[in-house]
Design a protein around this motif. Structure first.
Motif, PDB file in Angstrom:
ATOM      1  N   THR A  11       0.665  -1.154  -0.170  1.00  0.00           N
ATOM      2  CA  THR A  11       0.071   0.023  -0.213  1.00  0.00           C
ATOM      3  C   THR A  11       0.733   1.265   0.074  1.00  0.00           C
ATOM      4  OG1 THR A  11      -0.345   0.071   2.611  1.00  0.00           O
ATOM      5  CG2 THR A  11      -2.060  -0.961   1.112  1.00  0.00           C
ATOM      6  N   ASN A  15       0.244   3.931  -2.980  1.00  0.00           N
ATOM      7  CA  ASN A  15      -0.072   5.539  -2.557  1.00  0.00           C
ATOM      8  C   ASN A  15       0.969   6.446  -3.103  1.00  0.00           C
ATOM      9  OD1 ASN A  15      -2.340   4.932  -1.366  1.00  0.00           O
ATOM     10  ND2 ASN A  15      -1.412   4.597   0.770  1.00  0.00           N
ATOM     11  N   SER A  19       0.050   9.239  -5.970  1.00  0.00           N
ATOM     12  CA  SER A  19       0.153  10.642  -5.353  1.00  0.00           C
ATOM     13  C   SER A  19       0.941  11.246  -6.732  1.00  0.00           C
ATOM     14  CB  SER A  19       0.823  10.831  -4.290  1.00  0.00           C
ATOM     15  OG  SER A  19       1.988   9.933  -4.021  1.00  0.00           O
ATOM     16  N   LEU A  25      -2.617  12.916  -2.689  1.00  0.00           N
ATOM     17  CA  LEU A  25      -3.154  11.665  -2.374  1.00  0.00           C
ATOM     18  C   LEU A  25      -4.442  11.882  -1.495  1.00  0.00           C
ATOM     19  CD1 LEU A  25      -2.617   8.920  -1.544  1.00  0.00           C
ATOM     20  CD2 LEU A  25      -1.404   9.191   0.347  1.00  0.00           C
ATOM     21  N   GLU A  27      -7.021  10.700   0.830  1.00  0.00           N
ATOM     22  CA  GLU A  27      -6.887  10.283   2.320  1.00  0.00           C
ATOM     23  C   GLU A  27      -8.550  10.343   3.012  1.00  0.00           C
ATOM     24  OE1 GLU A  27      -4.161  12.879   4.545  1.00  0.00           O
ATOM     25  OE2 GLU A  27      -2.463  11.807   3.437  1.00  0.00           O
ATOM     26  N   LYS A  72      -7.978   1.437  -5.417  1.00  0.00           N
ATOM     27  CA  LYS A  72      -6.938   2.178  -5.779  1.00  0.00           C
ATOM     28  C   LYS A  72      -5.931   1.456  -6.745  1.00  0.00           C
ATOM     29  CE  LYS A  72      -6.257   4.881  -1.409  1.00  0.00           C
ATOM     30  NZ  LYS A  72      -5.414   5.007  -0.158  1.00  0.00           N
TER      31      LYS A  72
END
Length: 267
Positions: A11, A15, A19, A25, A27, A72
Motif C-alpha cells: 500500500t 499510494n 500521488s 493523495l 485520504e 486504488k
C-alpha cells in the motif's frame, strides 16, 4: 474490469505511485448525500373551496465512502495500461529479455514458490502447536533426542526468519530458464504463506537484472555471516557463497534473473 483476489499488496508503493500521477493523495473518507423527493396529494375538506392539495417531502441520506486498496490498484492499473507504462510479460525470448530495463513495471503470470530451506522452516513451525500439545499430555513427539534437537533448532531459525522479508521465486510457464525473485514485506501479505505457492500474477518494478553467469543470494538462514563478506576478496566470497549453498544455509539464484520490487500479487 478485472476482479482480483489479492495475496499481497504494498500500500505504501501504491499510494506513492498514485500521488505522483494525481499530484495529491486522497485520504480518509468522503461524504455522499442522496436526496429523495416524493410528492403526495390529498383532498381538502372545506366548505367554501374544494380542491387537491400537494405536499413535497424530501429525505436526505448521508453516507461516508472510503476508497479501498483494490479500487486504488484498479485506478493505477488502468492508468499504467492506458499510457503504455507497464509490460505484460508472458511469452518472451532472449531478445525481449535484453530490452527490459531497470525501473520498468512488469506484470508476470507466474508459477511461484518459496525457497526450499525457507519452506522447510515454515513446515517445522506449523508443527510446533501439535508438539507442544503432545508434550503437555506426557507423550513423546520424537523417538530420538537428535530429532528433538533438530526440531528445536529449526524453530529458533523460524523465529529469526519472522523478522525478515519473505523471499519468493517465480517464473513463467511458457518460458523456462528465466527466473524472477522478490522480497515480500510481511505487513503487506494478506494470506497464509503457503497460499503464496502456486499460480498467480505478480506486478512490480524491475530493481536489478542478473546476467547469465552471475548469481544472487535469495535467502540465507544465517544473515549474520554476511557481514564477513566485506573483509573477503573475490575468490573467498565465491567459496563462501558456494559453501552456504552446499550446506543448504542459503538459496542462490543464477542468472539470467531479475530482482523485482513487488507491488501486488493476485489471482
Amino acid at each position: 474490469m478485472i476482479l482480483r483476489n489479492f495475496l499481497y499488496i504494498d500500500t505504501n508503493m501504491l499510494n506513492d505511485f498514485l500521488s505522483t500521477i494525481d499530484g495529491y493523495l486522497e485520504e480518509g473518507t468522503r461524504d455522499q448525500t442522496e436526496l429523495e423527493k416524493s410528492q403526495k396529494s390529498g383532498k381538502a375538506n372545506a366548505k367554501v373551496i374544494e380542491g387537491n392539495l400537494q405536499f413535497d417531502s424530501s429525505t436526505e441520506i448521508k453516507q461516508k465512502l472510503s476508497r479501498t486498496e483494490a479500487s486504488k490498484f484498479q485506478k493505477l492499473y488502468a492508468y499504467l495500461q492506458d499510457n503504455g507504462m507497464s509490460q505484460f510479460l508472458d511469452a518472451f525470448d532472449e531478445e525481449i529479455w535484453k530490452q527490459i530495463r531497470r525501473g520498468e513495471i512488469l506484470e508476470v503470470p507466474a508459477k511461484t514458490r518459496l525457497p526450499k530451506t525457507f519452506q522447510l522452516i515454515q513446515d517445522f513451525q506449523s508443527m510446533t502447536p501439535m508438539v507442544e500439545i503432545m508434550q503437555a499430555l506426557g507423550e513423546v513427539p520424537f523417538k530420538e533426542q537428535r530429532e528433538l534437537a533438530m526440531f528445536k533448532g529449526a524453530s529458533i531459525l523460524g523465529e529469526q526468519a519472522e523478522n525478515q522479508n519473505v523471499p519468493l521465486i517465480f517464473e513463467t510457464e511458457s518460458t523456462k530458464g528465466y527466473t524472477f525473485v522478490c522480497q515480500l514485506q510481511r505487513p503487506f501479505i494478506r494470506t497464509d504463506l503457503n497460499n503464496l505457492v502456486g499460480e498467480a500474477d505478480v506486478i512490480g518494478k524491475v530493481q536489478r537484472i542478473i546476467p547469465k553467469g552471475n548469481q544472487v543470494e535469495m535467502f540465507s538462514l544465517i544473515p549474520a555471516f554476511d557481514s564477513y563478506l566485506s573483509t573477503m576478496n573475490r575468490e573467498e566470497k565465491r567459496k563462501f557463497m558456494n559453501d552456504k549453498k552446499k550446506s543448504k544455509l542459503a538459496e542462490v539464484i543464477k542468472g539470467p534473473a531479475m530482482i523485482i520490487t513487488p507491488l501486488a500479487i493476485y489471482r
